[in-house]
Structures are given as structure tokens and as C-alpha cells.
Design a protein around this motif. Structure first.
Motif, PDB file in Angstrom:
ATOM      1  N   ASN A  40       0.819  -1.214   0.000  1.00  0.00           N
ATOM      2  CA  ASN A  40       0.000   0.000   0.000  1.00  0.00           C
ATOM      3  C   ASN A  40       0.854   1.267   0.000  1.00  0.00           C
ATOM      4  N   PHE A  41       1.844   1.316  -0.889  1.00  0.00           N
ATOM      5  CA  PHE A  41       2.718   2.486  -1.078  1.00  0.00           C
ATOM      6  C   PHE A  41       3.530   2.839   0.172  1.00  0.00           C
ATOM      7  N   SER A  42       3.899   1.801   0.959  1.00  0.00           N
ATOM      8  CA  SER A  42       4.772   2.106   2.094  1.00  0.00           C
ATOM      9  C   SER A  42       5.689   0.925   2.406  1.00  0.00           C
ATOM     10  N   PHE A  43       6.826   1.250   3.004  1.00  0.00           N
ATOM     11  CA  PHE A  43       7.776   0.240   3.448  1.00  0.00           C
ATOM     12  C   PHE A  43       7.475  -0.105   4.905  1.00  0.00           C
ATOM     13  N   GLY A  44       7.394  -1.400   5.218  1.00  0.00           N
ATOM     14  CA  GLY A  44       7.096  -1.770   6.597  1.00  0.00           C
ATOM     15  C   GLY A  44       7.966  -2.921   7.081  1.00  0.00           C
ATOM     16  N   PRO A  45       8.632  -2.775   8.224  1.00  0.00           N
ATOM     17  CA  PRO A  45       8.675  -1.541   9.023  1.00  0.00           C
ATOM     18  C   PRO A  45       9.478  -0.458   8.309  1.00  0.00           C
ATOM     19  N   GLN A  46       9.139   0.795   8.591  1.00  0.00           N
ATOM     20  CA  GLN A  46       9.795   1.904   7.896  1.00  0.00           C
ATOM     21  C   GLN A  46      11.265   2.007   8.283  1.00  0.00           C
ATOM     22  N   THR A  47      11.592   1.652   9.533  1.00  0.00           N
ATOM     23  CA  THR A  47      12.989   1.618   9.980  1.00  0.00           C
ATOM     24  C   THR A  47      13.302   0.217  10.486  1.00  0.00           C
ATOM     25  N   VAL A  48      14.384  -0.384   9.969  1.00  0.00           N
ATOM     26  CA  VAL A  48      14.857  -1.657  10.506  1.00  0.00           C
ATOM     27  C   VAL A  48      16.271  -1.447  11.024  1.00  0.00           C
ATOM     28  N   THR A  49      16.569  -2.091  12.155  1.00  0.00           N
ATOM     29  CA  THR A  49      17.899  -2.012  12.754  1.00  0.00           C
ATOM     30  C   THR A  49      18.520  -3.400  12.712  1.00  0.00           C
ATOM     31  N   VAL A  50      19.709  -3.493  12.108  1.00  0.00           N
ATOM     32  CA  VAL A  50      20.379  -4.788  11.940  1.00  0.00           C
ATOM     33  C   VAL A  50      21.860  -4.645  12.300  1.00  0.00           C
ATOM     34  N   PRO A  51      22.525  -5.761  12.631  1.00  0.00           N
ATOM     35  CA  PRO A  51      23.967  -5.704  12.866  1.00  0.00           C
ATOM     36  C   PRO A  51      24.737  -5.687  11.547  1.00  0.00           C
ATOM     37  N   VAL A  52      26.009  -5.276  11.615  1.00  0.00           N
ATOM     38  CA  VAL A  52      26.872  -5.294  10.430  1.00  0.00           C
ATOM     39  C   VAL A  52      26.922  -6.722   9.879  1.00  0.00           C
ATOM     40  N   GLY A  53      26.810  -6.870   8.572  1.00  0.00           N
ATOM     41  CA  GLY A  53      26.862  -8.176   7.926  1.00  0.00           C
ATOM     42  C   GLY A  53      25.490  -8.764   7.637  1.00  0.00           C
ATOM     43  N   ALA A  54      24.427  -8.099   8.107  1.00  0.00           N
ATOM     44  CA  ALA A  54      23.070  -8.622   7.905  1.00  0.00           C
ATOM     45  C   ALA A  54      22.576  -8.315   6.493  1.00  0.00           C
ATOM     46  N   THR A  55      21.708  -9.173   6.000  1.00  0.00           N
ATOM     47  CA  THR A  55      21.067  -8.967   4.703  1.00  0.00           C
ATOM     48  C   THR A  55      19.628  -8.534   4.937  1.00  0.00           C
TER      49      THR A  55
END
Ligand SMILES: [Cu+2]
Length: 113
Positions: A40-55
Motif C-alpha cells: 500500500n505504497f509504504s515500506f514496513g517496518p519503515q525503519t529496521v535495525t540490523v547488525p553489520v553483515g546482515a542482509t
């Protein structure tokens, strides 16, 4: 000769500890990957937090084509149709803002720690 007899069990114990440590690290890296749904024209979740090396993998669940384009030019997907995916592996810490080049008001953020 008694040194050889003593050293072997110690070496085996060290190898076993080293082996179990690397398996744990691999499990953690796999679990750290993140998914972002485009709906529906949005990215969800809008913010993702991941460690270095994550895909991070984006999946377009919309009926409309979208793209995933880094504001700083770090990554850029082709046009993704319905159910198509785009993945990027983050190797450096930082905050990565992105948007959809077809609909620039669609924005999101990946925080890599
Ligand atoms: Cu779009």
C-alpha cells in the motif's frame, strides 16, 4: 613420551570449543537478517535495525511496481513487480535512507550497528 599422551586430550578439547563457538556466531548472523514488506505504497517496518553483515530483503506485496533506492547511492534495485524481491547485505555501520524512485514519497531507513 608422556607429553604426547597428555597433549592429545587437551588439543581435542580446544578443537571442540573452537568448533562450537563458530556455529554459534553463524546462527546469530543468520537470525539477524531482516525483511521489509512493500505494501500500500509504504515500506514496513519503515525503519529496521540490523547488525553489520546482515542482509535485508524487500518484498513487493503491492499490485504496483516499486523500487528500493539508497539516497546516497549505496544500493539500487531494478523495478520490482508484485511478489518480486530485492536483497542487500550491509557490511558497514551507518544509517541508510532509501526511497522508491517511482514514488519518491515512499521512504524508509536501515540502521546498521
Ligand atoms: Cu513505489
Amino acid at each position: 613420551m608422556w607429553v604426547t599422551g597428555l597433549a592429545m586430550p587437551v588439543m581435542i578439547a580446544v578443537l571442540m570449543i573452537a568448533g562450537s563457538t563458530s556455529v554459534t556466531a553463524a546462527d546469530q548472523a543468520a537470525a539477524a537478517n531482516a525483511e521489509v514488506k512493500i505494501d500500500n505504497f509504504s515500506f514496513g517496518p519503515q525503519t529496521v535495525t540490523v547488525p553489520v553483515g546482515a542482509t535485508v530483503t524487500w518484498t513487493n506485496n503491492d499490485d504496483i511496481p516499486h523500487t528500493v533506492v539508497s539516497t546516497d547511492g549505496v544500493f539500487k534495485s531494478k523495478v520490482r513487480d508484485t511478489d518480486e524481491k530485492f536483497s542487500y547485505t550491509f557490511t558497514k555501520a551507518g544509517t541508510y535512507s532509501y526511497y522508491c524512485s517511482v514514488h519518491p514519497k515512499m521512504t524508509g531507513k536501515v540502521v546498521v550497528q
